[in-house]
Every structure is written in structure tokens, then in C-alpha cells.
Design a protein around this motif. Structure first.
Motif, PDB file in Angstrom:
ATOM      1  N   PHE A 173       0.834  -1.204   0.000  1.00 29.18           N
ATOM      2  CA  PHE A 173       0.000   0.000   0.000  1.00 29.18           C
ATOM      3  C   PHE A 173       0.868   1.253   0.000  1.00 29.18           C
ATOM      4  O   PHE A 173       0.577   2.228  -0.701  1.00 29.18           O
ATOM      5  CB  PHE A 173      -0.923   0.013   1.220  1.00 29.18           C
ATOM      6  N   ILE A 174       1.940   1.241   0.790  1.00 28.16           N
ATOM      7  CA  ILE A 174       2.749   2.444   0.994  1.00 28.16           C
ATOM      8  C   ILE A 174       3.547   2.819  -0.255  1.00 28.16           C
ATOM      9  O   ILE A 174       3.592   3.983  -0.651  1.00 28.16           O
ATOM     10  CB  ILE A 174       3.701   2.240   2.188  1.00 28.16           C
ATOM     11  N   THR A 247       5.276  -6.387  -3.851  1.00 33.03           N
ATOM     12  CA  THR A 247       4.708  -7.377  -4.761  1.00 33.03           C
ATOM     13  C   THR A 247       4.631  -6.869  -6.193  1.00 33.03           C
ATOM     14  O   THR A 247       4.028  -5.829  -6.461  1.00 33.03           O
ATOM     15  CB  THR A 247       3.278  -7.767  -4.311  1.00 33.03           C
ATOM     16  N   LEU A 248       5.270  -7.605  -7.097  1.00 30.25           N
ATOM     17  CA  LEU A 248       5.094  -7.424  -8.539  1.00 30.25           C
ATOM     18  C   LEU A 248       4.537  -8.753  -9.050  1.00 30.25           C
ATOM     19  O   LEU A 248       5.287  -9.699  -9.290  1.00 30.25           O
ATOM     20  CB  LEU A 248       6.413  -7.085  -9.229  1.00 30.25           C
ATOM     21  N   VAL A 249       3.212  -8.815  -9.213  1.00 26.21           N
ATOM     22  CA  VAL A 249       2.540 -10.089  -9.441  1.00 26.21           C
ATOM     23  C   VAL A 249       3.116 -10.846 -10.625  1.00 26.21           C
ATOM     24  O   VAL A 249       3.422 -12.031 -10.545  1.00 26.21           O
ATOM     25  CB  VAL A 249       1.029  -9.866  -9.640  1.00 26.21           C
ATOM     26  N   ASN A 327      -2.702   6.182  -7.901  1.00 32.59           N
ATOM     27  CA  ASN A 327      -2.538   5.239  -6.793  1.00 32.59           C
ATOM     28  C   ASN A 327      -3.396   3.998  -6.978  1.00 32.59           C
ATOM     29  O   ASN A 327      -2.946   2.866  -6.745  1.00 32.59           O
ATOM     30  CB  ASN A 327      -2.884   5.922  -5.467  1.00 32.59           C
ATOM     31  N   ASN A 328      -4.651   4.199  -7.393  1.00 34.59           N
ATOM     32  CA  ASN A 328      -5.552   3.054  -7.599  1.00 34.59           C
ATOM     33  C   ASN A 328      -5.009   2.122  -8.680  1.00 34.59           C
ATOM     34  O   ASN A 328      -4.961   0.898  -8.507  1.00 34.59           O
ATOM     35  CB  ASN A 328      -6.945   3.539  -7.992  1.00 34.59           C
ATOM     36  N   ALA A 329      -4.625   2.700  -9.811  1.00 33.00           N
ATOM     37  CA  ALA A 329      -4.127   1.888 -10.922  1.00 33.00           C
ATOM     38  C   ALA A 329      -2.823   1.189 -10.545  1.00 33.00           C
ATOM     39  O   ALA A 329      -2.619   0.010 -10.862  1.00 33.00           O
ATOM     40  CB  ALA A 329      -3.924   2.767 -12.162  1.00 33.00           C
ATOM     41  N   MET A 330      -1.946   1.903  -9.852  1.00 27.34           N
ATOM     42  CA  MET A 330      -0.662   1.336  -9.443  1.00 27.34           C
ATOM     43  C   MET A 330      -0.862   0.128  -8.530  1.00 27.34           C
ATOM     44  O   MET A 330      -0.233  -0.925  -8.712  1.00 27.34           O
ATOM     45  CB  MET A 330       0.145   2.428  -8.726  1.00 27.34           C
ATOM     46  N   ARG A 331      -1.748   0.247  -7.566  1.00 28.58           N
ATOM     47  CA  ARG A 331      -1.980  -0.863  -6.639  1.00 28.58           C
ATOM     48  C   ARG A 331      -2.672  -2.026  -7.326  1.00 28.58           C
ATOM     49  O   ARG A 331      -2.390  -3.189  -7.037  1.00 28.58           O
ATOM     50  CB  ARG A 331      -2.796  -0.367  -5.439  1.00 28.58           C
ATOM     51  N   ASN A 332      -3.586  -1.724  -8.228  1.00 27.18           N
ATOM     52  CA  ASN A 332      -4.271  -2.792  -8.964  1.00 27.18           C
ATOM     53  C   ASN A 332      -3.304  -3.560  -9.853  1.00 27.18           C
ATOM     54  O   ASN A 332      -3.384  -4.784  -9.971  1.00 27.18           O
ATOM     55  CB  ASN A 332      -5.410  -2.214  -9.810  1.00 27.18           C
ATOM     56  N   ILE A 333      -2.381  -2.849 -10.481  1.00 33.71           N
ATOM     57  CA  ILE A 333      -1.426  -3.498 -11.383  1.00 33.71           C
ATOM     58  C   ILE A 333      -0.393  -4.297 -10.600  1.00 33.71           C
ATOM     59  O   ILE A 333      -0.098  -5.451 -10.925  1.00 33.71           O
ATOM     60  CB  ILE A 333      -0.735  -2.447 -12.276  1.00 33.71           C
ATOM     61  N   SER A 334       0.175  -3.693  -9.551  1.00 36.63           N
ATOM     62  CA  SER A 334       1.286  -4.342  -8.836  1.00 36.63           C
ATOM     63  C   SER A 334       0.824  -5.520  -7.998  1.00 36.63           C
ATOM     64  O   SER A 334       1.456  -6.578  -8.004  1.00 36.63           O
ATOM     65  CB  SER A 334       2.009  -3.317  -7.957  1.00 36.63           C
TER      66      SER A 334
END
Length: 368
Positions: A173-174, A247-249, A327-334
Motif C-alpha cells: 500500500f505504501i 509485490t510485482l505479481v 494510486n488506484n491503478a498502481m496498486r491494482n497493477i502491482s
């Protein structure tokens, strides 16, 4: 025979000079890399030691017609999410929900209830321990107030059902928020001060005497900032992955998608910097103008805390900010493994912001 003036070559020359200037500027390096890393360290360690927020869902077939459910519903430390089906399963697997709580009558003692807990591997075991503590506290309170001379009205099953899930760490998250912090700071403060100084030193006025157009001047400076800031983003992500298990899925594919998203967002943020530099009458007026763009986003765009923590009347404003969509897109992607295409809403909102800010930036552009 006269040689045709190349706007492209002039733009690249400006970009090269500006990039070298950025590398030699300690303040630029500190704002782009230093500050975000300090926040990542502070919040990562702080987040790992603090009690997590407890979100639960109630099982579809749970008995909710009893006082046990009403007591849990009113508990100050527990938030009940109204979810079911695939959405509930997905949130449980990703740790967004601590557990699904099932309340059923005890088959051996029909006047009492048994509370079952279903969680996932994505949930911190500490969260389950805290949930059990909360539930026991609510059961004890109910026993004392209504059944002081009877056996406990409810018990918590010792067996906790776990389903597979990906562990959601504090860094997941951070780091996206701090990367957005870095891009926004560099895009607004960096560009605003740079262009104001170029104007004060009459560098832009000298450019005006050449055939280069204002569009290519803006593009040249933008290109240098983009290259420098993307290098800073690479450093931040590498440190997050190596030292904090960010995390980088999908590995390198996810990394490339994050780089494209960062590039896109930085272009938008830099438009705000061009506006600030055009409106500022003196160097001392740059910070107040810049803070009009940056402070609301630092505080309200989910940079440090989830938007859901803010009052509901404030959340619609939070959700229109450009940094929120990054931020939303970054967290969804990562973490979620989403693709850029599946984040089209966030990208579309960033594009709309980009069109607006650059239309204003070109209007307020000044040579001197």
C-alpha cells in the motif's frame, strides 16, 4: 543553400541540457528519491507494528436474528462489509477482509451459539488474533449484561478455516503512494522552479529569438524530467522489491506496466507545474501556488491512508483527484495483477486531467 531548422533537434538539445542540470541538483535528487524513501521506511516499519483494521463479512447462511450478531454489529473495533459471492471470495483471498464470520446455534446446547471463522493466507495472523479478542470481549459483555448466571451464550470455534491467498503487506500500500508522491512533487515543484528560473535568467527570452516554438520548448523540458523521474521510479521500486518484498505479481511485465503508468501520470503532473510557473510573479509565490495542487492530493488521494478512512461526504472529492487514479491503478497493477487495459477508467481520468492542465499551461505560458 539554407538548412531547414529542426524543431526536434532543438527539443532534444534542451532535454539533454535540462537532464544534466537535474542530475547536478541536490534538491531535485532529494525530492525525487530521498523523501519518498524516508516515508517508505517510516510507514513500512510503523505499519508492521500497528494493529490492523478489522473488516469482516457475515456468512450467507449465518443466523443473524440473535443478540450475538447484534452485539458484534455494534462492536467499535469491527466493520462489517456487505459482500457475497465472487466479490467476497476475491476480497478474502487478497486480504481486504480479515474473515468471514459464521454464527450458528450450537447443536449440543440449542440455547447457545457457535462462531466460526473463515480466513485466508493473505491475512496477517495477528489480525485473526485481534478479531478473536474483539469477539470474546463482545461475548463477555453480552454475558455480563444479559446472562450473568448462565453459561456463555456463545463460543468461538478453535478451528479456523483458511483458504489460499496472497499476503498483502504494508509496503504494497505504501510504496505506490510514495511513488505517486515523488512523481507529483517532481512534476509540480521541479517544473515550476525550473521554468521560473529560466524566465528570470532570460534563457526563455533567448529561446524566443530562435525559431523554436513554445510547444517544443515545453516538450524538451518535459522529456528531460520524464527520463530523470522514471530513473528515480526504478530506484524506488527496486528498493521496495529487494528490501521490503514489494509485490510485482507478474514480475517484469508488471514492472513495465508500472513504468508506462508512471510515465503517463508524470506527464499530467508536469502540466500543473507549467501552470504554476506561468502564474507565479516571483519565486516566493511558487510554493503557495504549488501547494494548492499538491497538499490536497498528498493528504486525500490515498497516499498515506485508504480513502475509505475519510468521511463519506469527502470521498467523492478524493476520487476525482489525479493522484487518486494513479494510486488506484498502481496498486491494482502491482498487487492485483490487473492489466493497463483493465485500468482504463483511471487512465481515462488521468487523460482528461492532462487535456485540461495542458490547455491551461499553454495559455499562461510566458517568455519573460
Amino acid at each position: 543553400m539554407s538548412v531547414k531548422y529542426s524543431q526536434l533537434k532543438a527539443m532534444l538539445a534542451i532535454a539533454k541540457g535540462s537532464f544534466r542540470s537535474s542530475l547536478r541538483s541536490p534538491s531535485t535528487v532529494v525530492f525525487s528519491i530521498g523523501f519518498p524513501l524516508v516515508f517508505i521506511l517510516a510507514f513500512a516499519f510503523l505499519g508492521n507494528s500497528s494493529a490492523p483494521k478489522i473488516n469482516i463479512a457475515i456468512a450467507n447462511n449465518a443466523d443473524t436474528s440473535n443478540q450475538v450478531y447484534q452485539q458484534i454489529k455494534a462492536a467499535p473495533g469491527i466493520t462489517i462489509k456487505r459482500e457475497s459471492g465472487e466479490k467476497l471470495k476475491e476480497d478474502l483471498e487478497k486480504g481486504r477482509i480479515t474473515a468471514v464470520v459464521d454464527i450458528k446455534k450450537n447443536s449440543l446446547q440449542p440455547s447457545t451459539y457457535e462462531i466460526g471463522i473463515i480466513t485466508s493466507n493473505a491475512v496477517n495472523p495477528q489480525s485473526i488474533a485481534i478479531l478473536r479478542t474483539y469477539l470474546n470481549a463482545e461475548i463477555d459483555e453480552l454475558n455480563k449484561s444479559l446472562y450473568p448466571n448462565a453459561a456463555s451464550i456463545a463460543t468461538i470455534s478453535d478451528h479456523v478455516v483458511k483458504i489460499p491467498g496472497r499476503i498483502y503487506r504494508t509496503i504494497d500500500f505504501i510504496l505506490p503512494g510514495q511513488l505517486g508522491f515523488s512523481l507529483l512533487s517532481a512534476g509540480i515543484f521541479g517544473v515550476a522552479f525550473l521554468f521560473f528560473n529560466l524566465r528570470q535568467q532570460l534563457v526563455l527570452k533567448r529561446f524566443f529569438a530562435t525559431p523554436i516554438t513554445r510547444t517544443f520548448i515545453v516538450l524538451g523540458e518535459a522529456l528531460s524530467r520524464v527520463v530523470f523521474q522514471l530513473l528515480a521510479a526504478v530506484v524506488i521500486i527496486i528498493i521496495g522489491v529487494v528490501f521490503f518484498n514489494f509485490t510485482l505479481v507478474h514480475g517484469f511485465i508488471t514492472f513495465l506496466e508500472i513504468m508506462f503508468l508512471s510515465f503517463f501520470a508524470l506527464i499530467v503532473f508536469m502540466g500543473c507545474g507549467f501552470i504554476v510557473s506561468g502564474l507565479s510573479k516571483s519565486e516566493s509565490t511558487i510554493p503557495p501556488f504549488a501547494n494548492l495542487f499538491t497538499l490536497p492530493q498528498f493528504l486525500l488521494a490515498g497516499t498515506f491512508f485508504p480513502i475509505e478512512n475519510f468521511p463519506k461526504w469527502l470521498q467523492p472529492f478524493c476520487n476525482i483527484l489525479p493522484l487518486t487514479h494513479f494510486n488506484n491503478a498502481m496498486r491494482n497493477i502491482s498487487f492485483e495483477g490487473a492489466s493497463l487495459l483493465s485500468c482504463w477508467r483511471d487512465l481515462g481520468n488521468l487523460l482528461i486531467w492532462g487535456i485540461i492542465v495542458y490547455a491551461i499551461a499553454i495559455k499562461v505560458f510566458k517568455w519573460e
